[in-house]
Design a protein around this motif. Structure first.
Motif, PDB file in Angstrom:
ATOM      1  N   PRO A 258      42.644  31.527  49.007  1.00 15.08           N
ATOM      2  CA  PRO A 258      41.629  31.149  49.992  1.00 15.08           C
ATOM      3  C   PRO A 258      40.549  30.246  49.405  1.00 15.08           C
ATOM      4  N   ARG A 259      40.412  30.235  48.077  1.00 14.97           N
ATOM      5  CA  ARG A 259      39.407  29.367  47.454  1.00 14.97           C
ATOM      6  C   ARG A 259      39.837  27.903  47.464  1.00 14.97           C
TER       7      ARG A 259
ATOM      8  N   LEU B  30      34.159  30.285  38.232  1.00  6.91           N
ATOM      9  CA  LEU B  30      33.124  30.903  37.410  1.00  6.91           C
ATOM     10  C   LEU B  30      32.378  32.035  38.118  1.00  6.91           C
ATOM     11  N   LEU B  31      32.320  31.996  39.458  1.00  8.43           N
ATOM     12  CA  LEU B  31      31.451  32.941  40.161  1.00  8.43           C
ATOM     13  C   LEU B  31      32.184  33.901  41.098  1.00  8.43           C
TER      14      LEU B  31
ATOM     15  N   LEU C 234      22.316  28.220  35.978  1.00  9.70           N
ATOM     16  CA  LEU C 234      21.482  29.381  36.328  1.00  9.70           C
ATOM     17  C   LEU C 234      22.313  30.638  36.562  1.00  9.70           C
ATOM     18  N   SER C 235      23.536  30.468  37.083  1.00 15.45           N
ATOM     19  CA  SER C 235      24.279  31.641  37.561  1.00 15.45           C
ATOM     20  C   SER C 235      25.442  32.068  36.675  1.00 15.45           C
ATOM     21  N   SER C 236      25.823  31.263  35.691  1.00 12.26           N
ATOM     22  CA  SER C 236      26.999  31.592  34.884  1.00 12.26           C
ATOM     23  C   SER C 236      26.706  31.446  33.393  1.00 12.26           C
TER      24      SER C 236
ATOM     25  N   ASP D  72      45.143  33.644  32.936  1.00  7.98           N
ATOM     26  CA  ASP D  72      44.353  33.435  31.723  1.00  7.98           C
ATOM     27  C   ASP D  72      43.050  32.775  32.136  1.00  7.98           C
ATOM     28  N   TRP D  73      42.135  33.592  32.639  1.00  3.00           N
ATOM     29  CA  TRP D  73      40.877  33.056  33.167  1.00  3.00           C
ATOM     30  C   TRP D  73      40.062  32.368  32.084  1.00  3.00           C
ATOM     31  N   ALA D  74      40.061  32.901  30.881  1.00  2.00           N
ATOM     32  CA  ALA D  74      39.258  32.312  29.803  1.00  2.00           C
ATOM     33  C   ALA D  74      39.702  30.882  29.522  1.00  2.00           C
TER      34      ALA D  74
END
Length: 281
Positions: free
Chosen positions: A145-146, A158-159, A203-205, A169-171
Protein backbone atom coordinates in the motif's frame (compact mmCIF):
# COMPACT_ATOMS: atom_id res chain seq x y z
CA UNK A 1 18.75 22.04 5.40
CA UNK A 2 20.93 20.03 7.71
CA UNK A 3 23.90 19.70 5.40
CA UNK A 4 26.04 21.75 7.70
CA UNK A 5 28.15 24.48 6.10
CA UNK A 6 25.97 24.49 2.97
CA UNK A 7 28.48 26.68 1.14
CA UNK A 8 31.31 24.23 1.87
CA UNK A 9 29.88 20.98 0.57
CA UNK A 10 33.29 19.77 -0.59
CA UNK A 11 34.79 20.14 2.88
CA UNK A 12 31.81 18.51 4.56
CA UNK A 13 32.08 15.55 2.18
CA UNK A 14 35.84 15.14 2.67
CA UNK A 15 35.49 15.18 6.45
CA UNK A 16 32.69 12.63 6.38
CA UNK A 17 34.53 10.25 4.08
CA UNK A 18 37.92 10.36 5.82
CA UNK A 19 36.11 9.53 9.05
CA UNK A 20 35.09 6.21 7.48
CA UNK A 21 38.59 5.05 6.45
CA UNK A 22 40.68 3.29 9.07
CA UNK A 23 44.47 3.63 9.17
CA UNK A 24 44.71 -0.08 8.38
CA UNK A 25 42.59 0.34 5.26
CA UNK A 26 44.91 3.13 4.14
CA UNK A 27 48.02 1.03 4.80
CA UNK A 28 49.08 2.99 7.88
CA UNK A 29 49.93 1.75 11.39
CA UNK A 30 47.11 2.28 13.85
CA UNK A 31 49.33 2.89 16.86
CA UNK A 32 48.37 5.49 19.44
CA UNK A 33 45.08 6.67 20.83
CA UNK A 34 42.84 8.42 18.31
CA UNK A 35 40.30 10.92 19.52
CA UNK A 36 38.18 10.59 16.40
CA UNK A 37 37.60 7.65 14.02
CA UNK A 38 39.12 7.49 10.60
CA UNK A 39 42.14 9.22 9.12
CA UNK A 40 43.68 12.45 10.35
CA UNK A 41 43.94 15.39 7.95
CA UNK A 42 47.71 15.12 7.76
CA UNK A 43 47.44 11.43 6.89
CA UNK A 44 45.06 12.15 4.03
CA UNK A 45 47.32 14.90 2.70
CA UNK A 46 50.41 12.68 2.92
CA UNK A 47 48.73 9.78 1.12
CA UNK A 48 47.30 12.10 -1.55
CA UNK A 49 50.63 13.80 -2.16
CA UNK A 50 49.47 17.31 -1.28
CA UNK A 51 50.53 19.64 1.50
CA UNK A 52 48.76 19.49 4.85
CA UNK A 53 48.06 23.22 4.60
CA UNK A 54 46.38 22.83 1.22
CA UNK A 55 44.23 19.93 2.39
CA UNK A 56 43.17 22.00 5.42
CA UNK A 57 42.14 24.76 3.02
CA UNK A 58 40.01 22.28 1.11
CA UNK A 59 38.19 21.07 4.20
CA UNK A 60 37.62 24.63 5.43
CA UNK A 61 36.25 25.79 2.10
CA UNK A 62 39.09 28.14 1.28
CA UNK A 63 39.69 26.47 -2.08
CA UNK A 64 36.52 25.24 -3.72
CA UNK A 65 38.11 24.42 -7.08
CA UNK A 66 40.91 21.88 -6.71
CA UNK A 67 42.29 20.32 -9.87
CA UNK A 68 41.05 17.02 -11.26
CA UNK A 69 44.47 15.55 -10.38
CA UNK A 70 44.01 16.47 -6.71
CA UNK A 71 40.46 15.13 -6.67
CA UNK A 72 41.53 11.82 -8.18
CA UNK A 73 44.27 11.51 -5.56
CA UNK A 74 41.62 12.00 -2.87
CA UNK A 75 39.39 9.43 -4.58
CA UNK A 76 42.20 6.91 -4.24
CA UNK A 77 42.96 7.71 -0.60
CA UNK A 78 39.30 7.78 0.46
CA UNK A 79 38.59 4.56 -1.49
CA UNK A 80 35.69 6.05 -3.42
CA UNK A 81 33.94 4.00 -6.08
CA UNK A 82 32.95 5.30 -9.53
CA UNK A 83 29.65 6.81 -8.39
CA UNK A 84 31.29 8.49 -5.41
CA UNK A 85 34.10 9.75 -7.64
CA UNK A 86 31.61 11.44 -9.97
CA UNK A 87 29.84 12.94 -6.97
CA UNK A 88 33.11 14.34 -5.58
CA UNK A 89 34.00 15.92 -8.92
CA UNK A 90 30.50 17.37 -9.12
CA UNK A 91 30.95 19.14 -5.79
CA UNK A 92 33.50 21.54 -7.29
CA UNK A 93 31.08 22.72 -9.98
CA UNK A 94 29.53 26.14 -9.28
CA UNK A 95 26.11 26.03 -7.65
CA UNK A 96 23.20 28.23 -8.77
CA UNK A 97 23.05 31.50 -6.88
CA UNK A 98 20.47 31.71 -4.13
CA UNK A 99 17.30 33.19 -5.52
CA UNK A 100 18.22 31.94 -8.98
CA UNK A 101 17.91 28.24 -8.35
CA UNK A 102 17.39 25.99 -11.32
CA UNK A 103 13.79 25.98 -12.42
CA UNK A 104 12.40 22.49 -12.61
CA UNK A 105 9.35 21.57 -14.58
CA UNK A 106 6.77 19.69 -12.51
CA UNK A 107 7.16 15.92 -12.67
CA UNK A 108 4.41 14.53 -14.84
CA UNK A 109 3.53 10.98 -15.81
CA UNK A 110 3.25 10.64 -19.61
CA UNK A 111 -0.12 9.32 -20.80
CA UNK A 112 1.52 6.29 -22.37
CA UNK A 113 2.89 5.26 -18.97
CA UNK A 114 -0.61 5.32 -17.50
CA UNK A 115 -1.64 2.99 -20.33
CA UNK A 116 1.34 0.75 -19.70
CA UNK A 117 0.63 0.56 -15.97
CA UNK A 118 -2.90 -0.55 -16.74
CA UNK A 119 -1.83 -3.38 -19.04
CA UNK A 120 1.49 -4.70 -17.73
CA UNK A 121 1.05 -7.89 -15.72
CA UNK A 122 3.54 -7.13 -12.94
CA UNK A 123 3.68 -4.65 -10.04
CA UNK A 124 4.69 -1.34 -11.62
CA UNK A 125 4.75 2.29 -10.56
CA UNK A 126 6.26 5.64 -11.49
CA UNK A 127 8.47 7.59 -9.11
CA UNK A 128 10.06 11.03 -9.14
CA UNK A 129 13.63 12.02 -8.33
CA UNK A 130 12.94 12.30 -4.59
CA UNK A 131 11.12 8.91 -4.51
CA UNK A 132 7.61 10.34 -4.57
CA UNK A 133 5.19 7.79 -6.04
CA UNK A 134 3.46 9.51 -8.96
CA UNK A 135 1.38 6.64 -10.37
CA UNK A 136 0.94 2.91 -9.75
CA UNK A 137 -1.07 -0.04 -10.97
CA UNK A 138 -3.34 -2.16 -8.77
CA UNK A 139 -0.84 -4.99 -8.47
CA UNK A 140 1.80 -2.58 -7.13
CA UNK A 141 -0.52 -1.28 -4.41
CA UNK A 142 -1.59 -4.86 -3.65
CA UNK A 143 2.08 -5.71 -3.20
CA UNK A 144 2.54 -2.70 -0.90
CA UNK A 145 0.00 0.00 0.00
CA UNK A 146 2.99 2.34 0.39
CA UNK A 147 3.30 2.29 -3.42
CA UNK A 148 0.10 4.24 -3.96
CA UNK A 149 0.38 7.73 -5.53
CA UNK A 150 1.13 10.44 -2.98
CA UNK A 151 3.39 8.26 -0.86
CA UNK A 152 7.14 8.85 -0.59
CA UNK A 153 9.20 5.68 -0.63
CA UNK A 154 12.02 7.03 1.51
CA UNK A 155 9.65 8.39 4.16
CA UNK A 156 7.73 5.10 4.24
CA UNK A 157 10.92 3.09 4.55
CA UNK A 158 12.18 5.11 7.50
CA UNK A 159 8.96 5.95 9.36
CA UNK A 160 6.36 3.27 8.59
CA UNK A 161 6.64 0.09 10.71
CA UNK A 162 4.68 -1.90 8.11
CA UNK A 163 7.18 -1.01 5.39
CA UNK A 164 10.06 -1.93 7.69
CA UNK A 165 8.47 -5.35 8.26
CA UNK A 166 7.83 -5.68 4.53
CA UNK A 167 11.53 -5.34 3.69
CA UNK A 168 13.45 -8.58 4.34
CA UNK A 169 16.69 -6.63 4.89
CA UNK A 170 15.47 -3.26 6.10
CA UNK A 171 18.93 -2.10 7.21
CA UNK A 172 20.42 -2.59 3.75
CA UNK A 173 17.36 -1.16 2.01
CA UNK A 174 17.30 2.01 4.08
CA UNK A 175 21.03 2.56 3.64
CA UNK A 176 20.74 2.09 -0.12
CA UNK A 177 17.76 4.44 -0.45
CA UNK A 178 19.42 7.22 1.55
CA UNK A 179 22.60 6.97 -0.52
CA UNK A 180 20.55 6.92 -3.75
CA UNK A 181 18.57 9.95 -2.55
CA UNK A 182 21.79 11.95 -2.22
CA UNK A 183 22.99 10.80 -5.65
CA UNK A 184 19.65 11.64 -7.26
CA UNK A 185 19.73 15.22 -5.98
CA UNK A 186 23.37 15.86 -6.89
CA UNK A 187 24.08 19.59 -6.77
CA UNK A 188 20.44 20.66 -6.79
CA UNK A 189 20.38 21.29 -3.05
CA UNK A 190 17.97 24.23 -3.37
CA UNK A 191 15.18 21.98 -4.64
CA UNK A 192 12.22 22.69 -2.29
CA UNK A 193 11.09 19.06 -2.17
CA UNK A 194 14.61 17.94 -1.27
CA UNK A 195 14.82 20.54 1.52
CA UNK A 196 11.41 19.51 2.84
CA UNK A 197 12.27 15.80 2.98
CA UNK A 198 15.72 16.26 4.51
CA UNK A 199 14.23 18.52 7.18
CA UNK A 200 11.38 16.14 8.01
CA UNK A 201 13.53 13.01 8.13
CA UNK A 202 16.32 14.69 10.08
CA UNK A 203 13.82 15.50 12.82
CA UNK A 204 11.93 12.20 12.83
CA UNK A 205 14.46 9.47 11.98
CA UNK A 206 17.65 8.75 13.90
CA UNK A 207 18.70 6.30 11.21
CA UNK A 208 18.38 8.99 8.55
CA UNK A 209 20.50 11.41 10.60
CA UNK A 210 23.19 8.78 11.12
CA UNK A 211 23.41 7.62 7.50
CA UNK A 212 22.95 11.09 5.99
CA UNK A 213 26.04 12.22 7.92
CA UNK A 214 28.10 9.52 6.18
CA UNK A 215 27.53 11.16 2.77
CA UNK A 216 27.22 7.79 1.04
CA UNK A 217 26.34 8.03 -2.65
CA UNK A 218 24.93 5.14 -4.63
CA UNK A 219 22.90 4.42 -7.75
CA UNK A 220 19.68 2.54 -7.03
CA UNK A 221 19.09 0.69 -10.27
CA UNK A 222 18.18 -2.81 -11.33
CA UNK A 223 18.59 -5.33 -8.53
CA UNK A 224 16.88 -8.13 -6.68
CA UNK A 225 15.00 -7.80 -3.43
CA UNK A 226 13.16 -9.99 -0.95
CA UNK A 227 9.97 -8.76 0.69
CA UNK A 228 7.43 -10.30 3.07
CA UNK A 229 3.82 -9.78 2.05
CA UNK A 230 1.19 -10.15 4.82
CA UNK A 231 -0.98 -12.46 2.67
CA UNK A 232 1.19 -14.40 0.22
CA UNK A 233 4.39 -14.44 2.27
CA UNK A 234 7.98 -14.09 1.12
CA UNK A 235 8.67 -12.96 -2.45
CA UNK A 236 12.00 -12.88 -4.28
CA UNK A 237 11.68 -10.20 -6.96
CA UNK A 238 13.75 -8.46 -9.60
CA UNK A 239 13.54 -4.67 -9.80
CA UNK A 240 14.15 -2.65 -12.96
CA UNK A 241 14.10 1.15 -13.22
CA UNK A 242 13.55 2.69 -16.64
CA UNK A 243 13.85 6.47 -17.19
CA UNK A 244 10.99 7.96 -19.21
CA UNK A 245 10.66 11.72 -19.80
CA UNK A 246 12.19 12.78 -16.49
CA UNK A 247 10.51 10.15 -14.30
CA UNK A 248 11.28 6.51 -13.55
CA UNK A 249 9.15 3.50 -14.38
CA UNK A 250 9.79 0.81 -11.75
CA UNK A 251 8.89 -2.82 -12.39
CA UNK A 252 8.95 -5.75 -9.98
CA UNK A 253 8.81 -9.28 -11.40
CA UNK A 254 9.68 -12.84 -10.44
CA UNK A 255 11.52 -15.61 -12.26
CA UNK A 256 9.21 -17.53 -14.58
CA UNK A 257 7.92 -20.71 -12.94
CA UNK A 258 9.19 -19.76 -9.48
CA UNK A 259 7.20 -19.84 -6.26
CA UNK A 260 7.35 -16.05 -6.19
CA UNK A 261 5.76 -15.93 -9.67
CA UNK A 262 2.95 -18.16 -8.39
CA UNK A 263 2.47 -15.87 -5.40
CA UNK A 264 2.30 -12.80 -7.65
CA UNK A 265 -0.34 -14.58 -9.74
CA UNK A 266 -2.31 -15.30 -6.56
CA UNK A 267 -2.01 -11.66 -5.55
CA UNK A 268 -3.27 -10.60 -8.98
CA UNK A 269 -6.27 -12.94 -8.70
CA UNK A 270 -7.28 -11.28 -5.45
CA UNK A 271 -7.70 -7.90 -7.12
CA UNK A 272 -9.93 -9.03 -9.98
CA UNK A 273 -13.39 -7.39 -10.07
CA UNK A 274 -15.40 -8.49 -7.10
CA UNK A 275 -12.40 -9.30 -4.92
CA UNK A 276 -10.64 -7.14 -2.38
CA UNK A 277 -7.32 -7.31 -0.60
CA UNK A 278 -7.48 -7.64 3.17
CA UNK A 279 -5.09 -8.54 5.91
CA UNK A 280 -5.28 -12.02 7.39
CA UNK A 281 -7.58 -12.44 10.34
Amino acid sequence: MTEGAEGNRLGVYLRARRGLISPEQAGLPSGGIRRVPGLRREEVSMLAGISADYYLRLERGRDAHPSAHVLDALVRVLRLDAVERDYLHGLVAPLPRLGKARRRTPERVPARLHQLLATVGVPAFVEGRTFDVLAANELATALSPRLRPGENRLRSLLLDPEEQAFQKDWAASSAGFIAAFRESIGDDINDPRFIELVGELSLSSGRFRKLWARHDVRMLEGDTTTVTHPIVGELHLHRDKLPVDGVLLVLYYADVGSQSAEKLALLASLIEPGNTISSPG
